[in-house]
Enzyme design. Sequence first.
Site, PDB file in Angstrom:
ATOM      1  N   ARG A  85     -10.162 -11.740   1.809  1.00  0.00           N
ATOM      2  CA  ARG A  85     -11.014 -12.797   1.252  1.00  0.00           C
ATOM      3  C   ARG A  85     -10.334 -14.160   1.314  1.00  0.00           C
ATOM      4  NH1 ARG A  85     -11.323  -9.173  -4.046  1.00  0.00           N
ATOM      5  NH2 ARG A  85     -11.215  -7.681  -2.347  1.00  0.00           N
ATOM      6  N   LYS A 104       0.843  -1.205   0.000  1.00  0.00           N
ATOM      7  CA  LYS A 104       0.000   0.000   0.000  1.00  0.00           C
ATOM      8  C   LYS A 104       0.877   1.254   0.000  1.00  0.00           C
ATOM      9  CE  LYS A 104      -3.898  -1.884   2.710  1.00  0.00           C
ATOM     10  NZ  LYS A 104      -4.942  -1.735   1.699  1.00  0.00           N
TER      11      LYS A 104
HETATM   12  N1  BES Z   1      -8.059  -3.919   4.501  1.00  0.00           N
HETATM   13  C1  BES Z   1      -8.246  -3.480   3.171  1.00  0.00           C
HETATM   14  C2  BES Z   1      -9.542  -2.712   2.956  1.00  0.00           C
HETATM   15  C3  BES Z   1      -9.721  -1.418   3.712  1.00  0.00           C
HETATM   16  C4  BES Z   1      -9.673  -0.217   3.046  1.00  0.00           C
HETATM   17  C5  BES Z   1     -10.034  -1.410   5.042  1.00  0.00           C
HETATM   18  C6  BES Z   1      -9.886   0.967   3.707  1.00  0.00           C
HETATM   19  C7  BES Z   1     -10.240  -0.222   5.719  1.00  0.00           C
HETATM   20  C8  BES Z   1     -10.175   0.968   5.052  1.00  0.00           C
HETATM   21  C9  BES Z   1      -8.259  -4.675   2.230  1.00  0.00           C
HETATM   22  O1  BES Z   1      -7.468  -5.741   2.609  1.00  0.00           O
HETATM   23  C10 BES Z   1      -7.737  -4.215   0.908  1.00  0.00           C
HETATM   24  O2  BES Z   1      -6.594  -3.851   0.844  1.00  0.00           O
HETATM   25  N2  BES Z   1      -8.599  -4.258  -0.113  1.00  0.00           N
HETATM   26  C11 BES Z   1      -8.218  -3.873  -1.430  1.00  0.00           C
HETATM   27  C12 BES Z   1      -8.682  -4.941  -2.393  1.00  0.00           C
HETATM   28  C13 BES Z   1      -8.171  -4.739  -3.787  1.00  0.00           C
HETATM   29  C14 BES Z   1      -6.687  -4.962  -3.844  1.00  0.00           C
HETATM   30  C15 BES Z   1      -8.882  -5.707  -4.708  1.00  0.00           C
HETATM   31  C16 BES Z   1      -8.900  -2.544  -1.752  1.00  0.00           C
HETATM   32  O3  BES Z   1     -10.071  -2.384  -1.409  1.00  0.00           O
HETATM   33  O4  BES Z   1      -8.238  -1.677  -2.288  1.00  0.00           O
HETATM   34 MN    MN Z   2      -5.475  -5.539   1.938  1.00  0.00          MN
END
Ligand code: BES
Ligand code: MN
Length: 479
Positions: free
Chosen positions: A333, A259
């Site tokens: 997931r 990230k």
């Molecule tokens: N933990 C994150 C999602 C999240 C985003 C939680 C903002 C709290 C606040 C999750 O694991 C994630 O990174 N999701 C990605 C999925 C994508 C790579 C398909 C996302 O939503 O960007």
């Molecule tokens: Mn994630």
Amino acid sequence: MKAYPTDVALSELDADLVAVGLFEDEALGEPLGSVPGAGDASGEFKSRVTVYPGKPERVAIIGLGDRAEFTAERARVAGAVSQAALKAVKGEALAWLLPEVDDPGVIAAALIEGATFASFDFDRFRTGSDGAAAPPELKSIEVSSPADIAEAVTVGEAVGNAGNRARYLQSLPANVATPAFLAERAEEIAADHDAVTAEVLDRDGIIAAGMGGLEAVARGGEDVEPRLITLRYRGGGSGGTLGLVGKSVTFDTGGISIKPSAGMHEMKMDMSGGAAVLEAVAAIAELGLGIELIAVLPATENMPSGTALKPGDIITQLNGKTVEVTNTDAEGRLILADALVHCAREGADRMVDLATLTGAVVIGLGSTYAALISNDDDLADELTAAGESSGELVWRLPLHDEYKQLTKGSITDLVNASAERKAGTIYAGSFLEEFTEGKPWAHVDIAGTAWDTGREYWGKGPTGFGVHLLVALARRLNQ
Ligand code: BES
Ligand code: MN
Ligand code: ZN
């Protein structure tokens, strides 16, 4: 915080601050109406005026707004306003003279919840000056009403305290709230309640069980070990076993698909689903609800390292389905998939999972509604109703075969993320549906509601979203 019902008159209430509600265009009763300053109280929603009748010493007149628009949610906000008034006088004991309303129990519980949530303060890491007195905290709430509100007061107390415990877990940094730490909390809940048992698998146990998703995500963590936590509550009842699954990523860096650094520290909250499930189980056990529960927390960090899962790696989940991991940041997931299969195989008749799963839900629904995705209308309706009564609102999004097609792999059964940025929240839900073992299931994406909602009684930071929703669901299924 301890809450007590009583039926004494205003002048007999003994607390640092006594709160009294006033609806718009209604008059204060006597003798309060003649106390100097009482005329300033307008009844405008969220307003507050403090007056000094002598007995009791201090009364805050809290504006409740239009009587016709008054709801449990507004009562939670009024509870938060009363807590602010208590805090302003550095008080620890609050009392409410319950206004005359149609549903006194519902309003009493909501006032207690709102005041308790508003009193949350994560001060563990503030060192303060030597010898300073501990800051005042909310210790008790007495609610006076001629109606029988005893049970409702117990529920408000349990929900308020459990919500704040979940918020405390959410606030803890990842170097404290590790998977092992969450497992210890689960064991503590089991030790506190005869009807609760806990079982914990470590990395070897997770691998031996065939939980390929949890194993894969945990591979990046070199010295923080994963845990698969299973809690059971045996409360009886004839409604079957409700499965609860909570995403417990104690820190989500994204892994090799890392990230951006801005705001990454907030990903300590990626265990919010697990925190809510843990403390909801504790609250349900405390209330002794007649329901059988099996709660599963897949707990791990998602770290990049020389041993980490790589984009393109292929894994096999607990039910044998293969997944090409095209994005290691779509880790939730992968661990939930194994947890759902495990939960179903351990005896859940229907399942609800709570997860901070997608950024897309924040775009779509903001901080007001969590997304609900379900393969079962009855369960979805129960959750929607539980959301309305608890204030932890859920809004249902659809499943459809066209969405499902997006999750299909070309060289595997599934891919965990697609390059097309279509329907991100539904994509994740469609993926999870492959792991529900034919059971009624509902997925609640709390990425937008677990943190920084700005709602009056939660403010900034953690919300514990899901605790009240699950307690409300269990109360509905208990009836
Ligand atoms: N933990 C994150 C999602 C999240 C985003 C939680 C903002 C709290 C606040 C999750 O694991 C994630 O990174 N999701 C990605 C999925 C994508 C790579 C398909 C996302 O939503 O960007
Ligand atoms: Mn994630
Ligand atoms: Zn995550």
